[in-house]
Design an enzyme around this catalytic site. Sequence first.
Site: not given
Length: 385
Positions: A27, A216, A186
């Site tokens: 990221h 996740e 998110g």
Amino acid sequence: MTQTQNDAVSDAAIDIQTLPKISLHDHLDGGLRPATILELAAEIGHELPASDAESLGAWFRESADSGSLVRYLETFDHTIAVMQTRDGLIRVAREFVEDLALDGVVYGEVRWAPEQHTQKGLTLDEAVEAVQEGLEAGAAAAIAAGRVIQVGQLITAMRHADRGQEIAELAVRHRDTGAVGFDIAGAENGFLPSRFADAFTYLASEQFPVTIHAGEAAGLDSIQDALVAGRALRLGHGVRIAEDIEIEESEDEEAADGEEVGIANLGRIASWVRDRGIPLELCPSSNLQTGAIEAFGTTIDAHPFDLLYQLGFKVTVNTDNRLMSGVTLTGEFELLVDTFGYDLGDVLELTLNAVDAAFLPLEDREALAEHITSSFDRAVRQASE
């Protein structure tokens, strides 16, 4: 393992950092240099939890290492705050690529959410253009320093927002100027990919590749929805696919080293993912820090990475957020080598998995695989001389 990569050569003699690597899950807002955050924050008057680079870096690592994905994500308030201007985005993207190149990465996909970077007046397109300018500047700087790296943007939509279609169209609009794929990220719990079903249909109609954060913070339902509604070609993390695998201990057989041999029974979702070679973007340290592997244990040796690898899943090695986790891609490979006893052949296989999973044309992936294989062979020859 190739013929030159055998027991006659000590893997310890080869520095993993010097080997070419592929980064698929990294990221942009999780890979800033602490010193850069300090400088950019001072320019805009943003208050930080520490006043020097070393302390700030430690704060990010400590905050991220909490076992909670929610708290992990809170650290991004500070990085995103300093990424709201064109100059800030250019600088962060440039340094991001420079740091990847220093770590031996030759191809990287940089994921980020443009919708989070318009607070100071940038349009979505202006934000994407600024990041692309920074990525290209970073690649040029790497080449000038004798390193080669290619990068592309993974344009990301935030799952809790309702801008999926808008961001999907943004990604497609920039497909010829740096955007290589689409992602949603998110808070995973409660925000299934099917929220963006129309956007994923649009992306499929445009033949634009998709990777989705799934497996996740949430489990098998999230993974299945990513595959069905999201048409995901890769799974971002995907580590909880291991929850669909049952290990049946065998009392009749033992491995050569005396350990018990188990029989793995794969559920339908796990079988689908493995049998069709759907890549998993595993991030070992991050998965431990965020509690993604808590069903398996609380130490890195409990990570199901090796289980998935041994069962033939297309696993890849990634960092997720280098700042928050305090990691590099080299470090993640070294962690796996130390934890699971992998050798250079395993490192090569995992790297080639990532090449095959990259959102690149077939010809480019074939050329990249050839470059990586020859680089590994050359490293072995040099180590044996």
